[in-house]
Design an enzyme around this catalytic site. Structure first.
Site, PDB file in Angstrom:
ATOM      1  N   ASP A  28      24.814 -24.410  -1.337  1.00 52.08           N
ATOM      2  CA  ASP A  28      26.075 -24.915  -0.945  1.00 52.08           C
ATOM      3  C   ASP A  28      25.978 -26.641  -1.221  1.00 52.08           C
ATOM      4  OD1 ASP A  28      27.971 -23.540   1.047  1.00 52.08           O
ATOM      5  OD2 ASP A  28      28.233 -25.819   0.958  1.00 52.08           O
ATOM      6  N   HIS A  91      36.508 -15.804  -2.432  1.00 55.45           N
ATOM      7  CA  HIS A  91      35.878 -15.311  -3.237  1.00 55.45           C
ATOM      8  C   HIS A  91      34.470 -14.723  -2.545  1.00 55.45           C
ATOM      9  CE1 HIS A  91      33.774 -14.393  -7.291  1.00 55.45           C
ATOM     10  NE2 HIS A  91      32.819 -14.040  -6.588  1.00 55.45           N
ATOM     11  N   HIS A  93      31.319 -14.280  -0.557  1.00 55.31           N
ATOM     12  CA  HIS A  93      29.974 -14.823  -0.375  1.00 55.31           C
ATOM     13  C   HIS A  93      29.327 -14.796   0.877  1.00 55.31           C
ATOM     14  CE1 HIS A  93      33.111 -17.673   0.688  1.00 55.31           C
ATOM     15  NE2 HIS A  93      32.140 -18.511   1.237  1.00 55.31           N
TER      16      HIS A  93
HETATM   17  P1  AMP Z   1      33.647 -20.260   3.190  1.00 50.30           P
HETATM   18  O1  AMP Z   1      34.020 -21.673   4.093  1.00 50.30           O
HETATM   19  O2  AMP Z   1      32.920 -19.480   4.157  1.00 50.30           O
HETATM   20  O3  AMP Z   1      34.738 -19.817   2.375  1.00 50.30           O
HETATM   21  O4  AMP Z   1      32.443 -21.155   2.383  1.00 50.30           O
HETATM   22  C1  AMP Z   1      32.770 -21.874   1.300  1.00 50.30           C
HETATM   23  C2  AMP Z   1      31.597 -22.744   1.147  1.00 50.30           C
HETATM   24  O5  AMP Z   1      31.469 -23.093  -0.263  1.00 50.30           O
HETATM   25  C3  AMP Z   1      31.690 -23.876   1.719  1.00 50.30           C
HETATM   26  O6  AMP Z   1      30.320 -24.058   2.632  1.00 50.30           O
HETATM   27  C4  AMP Z   1      31.350 -25.104   0.946  1.00 50.30           C
HETATM   28  O7  AMP Z   1      30.454 -26.243   1.013  1.00 50.30           O
HETATM   29  C5  AMP Z   1      30.846 -24.270  -0.236  1.00 50.30           C
HETATM   30  N1  AMP Z   1      31.433 -24.795  -1.764  1.00 50.30           N
HETATM   31  C6  AMP Z   1      32.661 -25.463  -2.122  1.00 50.30           C
HETATM   32  N2  AMP Z   1      32.576 -25.724  -3.410  1.00 50.30           N
HETATM   33  C7  AMP Z   1      31.409 -25.544  -3.737  1.00 50.30           C
HETATM   34  C8  AMP Z   1      30.914 -25.934  -5.077  1.00 50.30           C
HETATM   35  N3  AMP Z   1      31.398 -26.556  -6.156  1.00 50.30           N
HETATM   36  N4  AMP Z   1      29.563 -25.775  -5.137  1.00 50.30           N
HETATM   37  C9  AMP Z   1      28.806 -25.118  -4.145  1.00 50.30           C
HETATM   38  N5  AMP Z   1      29.406 -24.994  -2.945  1.00 50.30           N
HETATM   39  C10 AMP Z   1      30.639 -25.046  -2.605  1.00 50.30           C
HETATM   40 ZN    ZN Z   2      36.681 -15.656  -7.786  1.00 46.20          ZN
END
Ligand code: AMP
Ligand code: ZN
Length: 107
Positions: A28, A91, A93
């Protein structure tokens, strides 16, 4: 196209920790614990409600492989589904948090 699909297509750089045909695991960008991974299916699906059980199974299988490989025994797996639950990327995760004491109940 969503940001995770762009990462999966290598249009945005990330440093994958694990990759197979169906899944990708990346660190992350804004870690909430010493170890914070994002485990995602490669096929775009918005959230856990919409996901095929096979996509969930593939994510769990990938996560199990990597935690065993890295000898991680204590961790928390989280899915934020919907904006009110904290989902910011549409998306599916799984967040895997480890490396510190994690409070219960979560905030
Ligand atoms: P959520 O808020 O559960 O949708 O989690 C999205 C997560 O994606 C957050 O913890 C962000 O820090 C992470 N995130 C956003 N953009 C990126 C990126 N380019 N690479 C890695 N993590 C990311
Ligand atoms: Zn996607």
């Amino acid at each position: 196209m969503c940001i995770f699909c762009q990462i999966i297509r290598k249009e945005i750089p990330a440093a994958p920790l694990y990759e197979d045909e169906e899944t990708l695991i990346i660190p992350d960008l804004n870690p909430q614990a010493p170890l914070h991974w994002l485990i995602m299916p490669k096929a775009h699906v918005e959230n856990l409600t919409q996901a095929a059980p096979e996509q969930v199974a593939a994510c769990v299988r990938a996560m199990q492989k990597l935690v065993k490989e890295k000898n991680i025994t204590d961790y928390r797996l989280i899915v934020n589904s919907g904006a009110e639950a904290g989902q910011t990327v549409p998306h599916l995760h799984f967040h895997l948090l480890s490396g510190r004491g994690l409070g219960w109940p979560p905030g």
